[in-house]
Structures are given as C-alpha cells and as structure tokens.
Write a protein that holds these residues in place. Sequence first.
Motif, mmCIF file in Angstrom:
data_model
loop_
_atom_site.group_PDB
_atom_site.id
_atom_site.type_symbol
_atom_site.label_atom_id
_atom_site.label_comp_id
_atom_site.label_asym_id
_atom_site.label_seq_id
_atom_site.Cartn_x
_atom_site.Cartn_y
_atom_site.Cartn_z
ATOM 1 N N LEU A 145 3.005 -3.943 51.909
ATOM 2 C CA LEU A 145 2.983 -3.974 50.446
ATOM 3 C C LEU A 145 1.588 -4.303 49.931
ATOM 4 C CD1 LEU A 145 6.366 -5.782 49.691
ATOM 5 C CD2 LEU A 145 5.858 -3.344 49.495
ATOM 6 N N ASP A 146 0.941 -5.268 50.558
ATOM 7 C CA ASP A 146 -0.400 -5.653 50.103
ATOM 8 C C ASP A 146 -1.367 -4.485 50.234
ATOM 9 O OD1 ASP A 146 0.687 -8.107 49.652
ATOM 10 O OD2 ASP A 146 -0.468 -9.170 51.185
ATOM 11 N N GLY A 147 -1.264 -3.747 51.353
ATOM 12 C CA GLY A 147 -2.142 -2.598 51.535
ATOM 13 C C GLY A 147 -1.926 -1.542 50.466
ATOM 14 N N ALA A 148 -0.652 -1.289 50.139
ATOM 15 C CA ALA A 148 -0.349 -0.303 49.106
ATOM 16 C C ALA A 148 -0.866 -0.756 47.750
ATOM 17 C CB ALA A 148 1.162 -0.066 49.043
ATOM 18 N N LEU A 149 -0.705 -2.044 47.442
ATOM 19 C CA LEU A 149 -1.142 -2.551 46.144
ATOM 20 C C LEU A 149 -2.663 -2.582 46.028
ATOM 21 C CD1 LEU A 149 1.527 -5.390 45.824
ATOM 22 C CD2 LEU A 149 1.424 -3.257 44.500
ATOM 23 N N LEU A 150 -3.331 -2.855 47.134
ATOM 24 C CA LEU A 150 -4.793 -2.780 47.125
ATOM 25 C C LEU A 150 -5.247 -1.340 46.878
ATOM 26 C CD1 LEU A 150 -5.622 -5.171 50.097
ATOM 27 C CD2 LEU A 150 -6.278 -5.526 47.699
ATOM 28 N N ASP A 151 -4.551 -0.400 47.504
ATOM 29 C CA ASP A 151 -4.878 1.013 47.276
ATOM 30 C C ASP A 151 -4.607 1.426 45.833
ATOM 31 O OD1 ASP A 151 -5.655 1.272 49.866
ATOM 32 O OD2 ASP A 151 -3.859 2.343 50.547
ATOM 33 N N ALA A 152 -3.674 0.723 45.171
ATOM 34 C CA ALA A 152 -3.359 1.018 43.774
ATOM 35 C C ALA A 152 -4.398 0.435 42.825
ATOM 36 C CB ALA A 152 -1.978 0.475 43.424
ATOM 37 N N GLY A 153 -5.313 -0.380 43.367
ATOM 38 C CA GLY A 153 -6.383 -0.931 42.543
ATOM 39 C C GLY A 153 -6.234 -2.386 42.188
ATOM 40 N N LEU A 154 -5.185 -3.047 42.668
ATOM 41 C CA LEU A 154 -5.015 -4.464 42.389
ATOM 42 C C LEU A 154 -5.948 -5.286 43.262
ATOM 43 C CD1 LEU A 154 -2.422 -3.266 41.114
ATOM 44 C CD2 LEU A 154 -1.252 -5.373 41.754
ATOM 45 N N THR A 155 -6.295 -6.465 42.793
ATOM 46 C CA THR A 155 -7.188 -7.346 43.541
ATOM 47 C C THR A 155 -6.716 -8.786 43.420
ATOM 48 O OG1 THR A 155 -8.643 -7.628 41.611
ATOM 49 C CG2 THR A 155 -9.198 -5.865 43.177
ATOM 50 N N GLY A 156 -7.248 -9.623 44.300
ATOM 51 C CA GLY A 156 -7.033 -11.057 44.218
ATOM 52 C C GLY A 156 -5.572 -11.468 44.166
ATOM 53 N N GLY A 157 -5.299 -12.447 43.293
ATOM 54 C CA GLY A 157 -3.959 -12.989 43.176
ATOM 55 C C GLY A 157 -2.942 -12.015 42.621
ATOM 56 N N ASP A 158 -3.410 -10.930 41.983
ATOM 57 C CA ASP A 158 -2.480 -9.947 41.438
ATOM 58 C C ASP A 158 -1.675 -9.260 42.549
ATOM 59 O OD1 ASP A 158 -3.389 -10.528 38.932
ATOM 60 O OD2 ASP A 158 -4.649 -8.745 38.726
ATOM 61 N N VAL A 159 -2.260 -9.148 43.730
ATOM 62 C CA VAL A 159 -1.566 -8.510 44.843
ATOM 63 C C VAL A 159 -0.361 -9.352 45.261
ATOM 64 C CG1 VAL A 159 -1.747 -7.815 47.270
ATOM 65 C CG2 VAL A 159 -3.606 -7.300 45.674
ATOM 66 N N ALA A 160 -0.580 -10.639 45.500
ATOM 67 C CA ALA A 160 0.513 -11.518 45.919
ATOM 68 C C ALA A 160 1.569 -11.651 44.824
ATOM 69 C CB ALA A 160 -0.033 -12.892 46.294
ATOM 70 N N ALA A 161 1.128 -11.728 43.567
ATOM 71 C CA ALA A 161 2.079 -11.865 42.460
ATOM 72 C C ALA A 161 2.954 -10.622 42.343
ATOM 73 C CB ALA A 161 1.320 -12.104 41.150
ATOM 74 N N THR A 162 2.364 -9.459 42.522
ATOM 75 C CA THR A 162 3.141 -8.224 42.427
ATOM 76 C C THR A 162 4.080 -8.079 43.616
ATOM 77 O OG1 THR A 162 1.326 -7.176 41.221
ATOM 78 C CG2 THR A 162 2.997 -5.721 42.160
ATOM 79 N N ARG A 163 3.632 -8.482 44.800
ATOM 80 C CA ARG A 163 4.513 -8.458 45.967
ATOM 81 C C ARG A 163 5.730 -9.348 45.727
ATOM 82 N NH1 ARG A 163 3.153 -12.272 49.823
ATOM 83 N NH2 ARG A 163 1.013 -11.474 49.824
ATOM 84 N N ASP A 164 5.510 -10.539 45.194
ATOM 85 C CA ASP A 164 6.632 -11.430 44.893
ATOM 86 C C ASP A 164 7.564 -10.805 43.856
ATOM 87 O OD1 ASP A 164 5.691 -13.289 46.663
ATOM 88 O OD2 ASP A 164 4.870 -14.652 45.146
ATOM 89 N N ALA A 165 6.982 -10.152 42.864
ATOM 90 C CA ALA A 165 7.788 -9.506 41.830
ATOM 91 C C ALA A 165 8.645 -8.394 42.423
ATOM 92 C CB ALA A 165 6.888 -8.949 40.731
#
Length: 209
Positions: A145-165
């Motif tokens: 999930l983190d890899g996909a979200l990084l590829d989507a352009g998210l950075t920093g704490g936004d990655v972990a927050a979105t994964r939790d969401a």
Amino acid sequence: MRSRNNAGLNRERIIVEALHIIEGRGLGGLSMRRLGDALEVEAMAVYHHFPKGKEQLFNAIAAYVTTARVVNGLSEDEGPEDEELPAAGTSEEDVERIEELPWEQRITLWAEGYRARLLTYSGALSLLMHRAPRTLAERRTAALLDGALLDAGLTGGDVAATRDALLGYCLGSVGHQVRHAGREDAPSEDEALSRFRFGLRALLRGATS
C-alpha cells in the motif's frame, strides 16, 4: 467418539474449525472443549498447538482472517514468521507481480480481496476490533500500500494516514454490510460491491487531490 490419533491436526485446521463455531454460535460459543469435540480430538490436542489457550487462539484467528490475498489465483503458500501465527500471506513474488500494475489498480485489488475475506469470516469481525496481530503478511501489505501511495504522489505522514484510512474503510464497510444483512432494504452483493468501489474511489481521490 474422540480420537487420540491427532495425525493431520494442525494450526490452520484448528483455526478454520474455530471459525465455523464462531459463525454458528458467536465468540462466546467457542471453547477449547467444544473445539476438540468438533475436531474429534481431546481438548489437550488443541492446547498442544495453542498452549497459551484461547487468547493465543484468538490472536491466530485474527491473523488468519485479516490475511487477504492480493490477487485471485496468487499463491498463499507462506511459512509463518511467528510460531504463534498461522501460515498464510502474500509472498514476495506476489508483491513483485502486483507492483507492475498502476497504483490505483494495486490498491483496488488489495481492497477487494481484503473485503472478500472479511465477509467470508464475518463472524469474527468483533474480534478484529480489539486485536491487530503483527505478521509478515501485514508488513508486506503495508509495503504494498505504501508503495502504491508513494507512486500516487503522497509523501511523509500522508502515506501512513491514508493506509490507515484504507484499512479502516474496508473493516467499516464490511461491518456496515453485515449489520444490515437480512433487511428488506439491504443491497444485493453486486450493489454492495458497487458501493464499496464507489467509496474506495472517493477515498483515494480525496487523499490524492
């Protein structure tokens, strides 16, 4: 009659039988004695695999239920990292294959697989609200999930927050569907899946906009 021959008895077989009991009787209806009866073995045979008793069994059930296959048809043959947890999960090869897909498709495939597993074992949903066992599969899911979200352009704490969401959305969506099952206005499975996909897209758009 209970058998004293415990050949073929393993942790996964015990977990699956425990889930059958939970589905029919609820969490309160699960006991080591009842589980032994269902497996046609002495209760001590169950304790041989779960020497710490029901708490250890509950942790293993939570790990089993929350281990989602990412893509239908991928292998689940995975050795347990922790002896207290069942063998299941997404292998490194599976992760490499799904990483070749666009980021949103990766997340969608994972989410739909996770939803399907939660629905299959919906009797254990209340158990999952209080237990989050750490497994190799959990870490691989987080990495995927983190890899996909990084590829989507998210950075920093936004990655972990979105994964939790995303994890919370899947669990909450299934809980909502199960709670309303059997009502006259309950959606069909096709409609429920359509609503799930709509909410997932909305979550991803909001997180990446």
